[in-house]
Design a protein around this motif. Structure first.
Motif, PDB file in Angstrom:
ATOM      1  N   MET A   1       0.836  -1.213   0.000  1.00  0.00           N
ATOM      2  CA  MET A   1       0.000   0.000   0.000  1.00  0.00           C
ATOM      3  C   MET A   1       0.865   1.255   0.000  1.00  0.00           C
ATOM      4  SD  MET A   1      -3.214   0.709   2.466  1.00  0.00           S
ATOM      5  CE  MET A   1      -4.258  -0.645   1.989  1.00  0.00           C
ATOM      6  N   LEU A   2       0.450   2.220  -0.775  1.00  0.00           N
ATOM      7  CA  LEU A   2       1.211   3.468  -0.872  1.00  0.00           C
ATOM      8  C   LEU A   2       1.096   4.263   0.423  1.00  0.00           C
ATOM      9  CD1 LEU A   2       0.055   4.562  -4.416  1.00  0.00           C
ATOM     10  CD2 LEU A   2       2.381   3.965  -3.793  1.00  0.00           C
ATOM     11  N   PRO A   3       2.152   5.031   0.760  1.00  0.00           N
ATOM     12  CA  PRO A   3       2.046   5.841   1.976  1.00  0.00           C
ATOM     13  C   PRO A   3       1.006   6.948   1.789  1.00  0.00           C
ATOM     14  CG  PRO A   3       4.019   6.380   0.769  1.00  0.00           C
ATOM     15  CD  PRO A   3       3.411   5.209   0.072  1.00  0.00           C
ATOM     16  N   LYS A   4       0.378   7.314   2.890  1.00  0.00           N
ATOM     17  CA  LYS A   4      -0.677   8.331   2.819  1.00  0.00           C
ATOM     18  C   LYS A   4      -0.069   9.716   3.032  1.00  0.00           C
ATOM     19  CE  LYS A   4      -4.830   9.761   5.128  1.00  0.00           C
ATOM     20  NZ  LYS A   4      -5.747   9.552   6.220  1.00  0.00           N
ATOM     21  N   LEU A   5      -0.367  10.633   2.105  1.00  0.00           N
ATOM     22  CA  LEU A   5       0.077  12.021   2.272  1.00  0.00           C
ATOM     23  C   LEU A   5      -1.057  12.804   2.915  1.00  0.00           C
ATOM     24  CD1 LEU A   5       1.853  12.983  -1.073  1.00  0.00           C
ATOM     25  CD2 LEU A   5       2.882  12.912   1.176  1.00  0.00           C
ATOM     26  N   PRO A   6      -0.709  13.746   3.813  1.00  0.00           N
ATOM     27  CA  PRO A   6      -1.793  14.506   4.448  1.00  0.00           C
ATOM     28  C   PRO A   6      -2.613  15.292   3.427  1.00  0.00           C
ATOM     29  CG  PRO A   6       0.338  14.998   5.438  1.00  0.00           C
ATOM     30  CD  PRO A   6       0.608  14.130   4.276  1.00  0.00           C
ATOM     31  N   ASN A   7      -3.890  15.427   3.713  1.00  0.00           N
ATOM     32  CA  ASN A   7      -4.793  16.141   2.803  1.00  0.00           C
ATOM     33  C   ASN A   7      -4.361  17.581   2.556  1.00  0.00           C
ATOM     34  OD1 ASN A   7      -6.425  14.045   2.250  1.00  0.00           O
ATOM     35  ND2 ASN A   7      -8.039  14.608   3.687  1.00  0.00           N
ATOM     36  N   TYR A   8      -3.776  18.206   3.612  1.00  0.00           N
ATOM     37  CA  TYR A   8      -3.433  19.629   3.429  1.00  0.00           C
ATOM     38  C   TYR A   8      -2.379  19.827   2.347  1.00  0.00           C
ATOM     39  CZ  TYR A   8       0.883  19.234   6.187  1.00  0.00           C
ATOM     40  OH  TYR A   8       2.130  18.900   6.627  1.00  0.00           O
ATOM     41  N   ILE A   9      -1.490  18.815   2.177  1.00  0.00           N
ATOM     42  CA  ILE A   9      -0.488  18.912   1.096  1.00  0.00           C
ATOM     43  C   ILE A   9      -1.202  18.922  -0.256  1.00  0.00           C
ATOM     44  CG2 ILE A   9       1.391  17.671  -0.075  1.00  0.00           C
ATOM     45  CD1 ILE A   9       2.466  16.897   2.596  1.00  0.00           C
TER      46      ILE A   9
END
Ligand SMILES: [Zn+2]
Length: 267
Positions: A1-9
């Motif tokens: 699974m790909l790492p999750k980037l924060p929504n704010y980015i």
């Protein structure tokens, strides 16, 4: 699974990319206006110089012909205005017969006008060439800028696409998280969603083994206490007396649908 980037980015990137797209859109349209202005200017001045030159050619032939006609009429040996290698020459008669001096006078003014206009046309053509040269340089630079802006715009559009995919992916991960959270932790009864604690204890099967999913109010040791209870009714009971935003309600509806009893119906 790909790492999750924060929504704010994603949201920051999205805002920037939309800004870039709008900026490039405005700039490209400005360049387009300037370009058509320059091209129109080129056409107009080219046309003006061409028309003027056309007129001069007609005058050239007229003067040549007129000079020959007068020479014939007054029986002069040579026409006063002659054409040598497509240039008109005026053979000025300081002395001569009366007829010669008369023709000289009539043609003199016409010839002078023609020469002046020819000189003006040369100046106009030079000026026009110079303008065209400047316009050509500007058009070249416009073309370069246009290419750059287009590339920038494409990049921004790709970023927007990636961001949208990223946000959808985050939403998907969030859903997964919610599901696994409910499945694994079982801090809430998987039928009525009440917090399991001292007041609302876990149910036990009749043989004494604990039921890790349901509270004692929902499960009586053998089956559900209300076997015909629907998910909808259970949900309205859960909502009763709670103040909740409509968004939260939507979220909890989903949560409810994913509870073990309403999803699988197993004990
Ligand atoms: Zn319960």
């Amino acid at each position: 699974m790909l790492p999750k980037l924060p929504n704010y980015i994603f949201i920051t990137l999205f805002t920037l990319a939309v800004g870039v797209v709008s900026f490039t859109y405005v700039q490209i349209s400005k360049l387009g206006d300037r370009e058509s202005e320059l091209r129109k200017g080129q056409t107009v001045s080219n046309q003006a110089a061409t028309d003027d030159l056309q007129q001069l050619k007609q005058d050239f032939n007229f003067l040549k012909q007129f000079s020959q006609d007068l020479s014939t009429k007054y029986r002069l040996q040579n026409p006063i205005i002659t054409d040598r290698e497509n240039n008109l020459f005026f053979n000025h008669k300081l002395r001569g017969t009366k007829s010669e001096l008369y023709v000289d006078l009539r043609l003199g003014k016409l010839y002078k006008d023609y020469q002046t206009r020819l000189a003006n046309n040369i100046i106009l053509t030079r000026k026009m060439d110079l303008n065209n040269d400047f316009a050509g340089k500007e058009l070249f630079s416009i073309n370069e800028d246009h290419k750059f802006l287009k590339d920038l715009q494409t990049t921004a559009l790709v970023i927007i696409l990636v961001v949208v995919i990223g946000l959808i992916y985050n939403l998907y991960l969030h859903e997964k998280y919610l599901e696994s959270h409910i499945e694994k932790k079982n801090e809430n009864c998987q039928s009525c969603f009440k917090m399991l604690n001292a007041t609302v204890p876990f149910a036990t099967f009749n043989d004494g083994t604990p039921n890790q999913y349901y509270c004692a109010q929902c499960f009586d040791g053998l089956s559900f206490t209300e076997p015909h209870l629907s998910c909808k009714t259970a949900f309205s009971r859960f909502l009763a007396g709670k103040k909740m935003s409509s968004l939260a309600k939507v979220k909890y509806t989903k949560t409810f649908q994913n509870l073990r009893r309403w999803k699988m119906g197993e004990y």
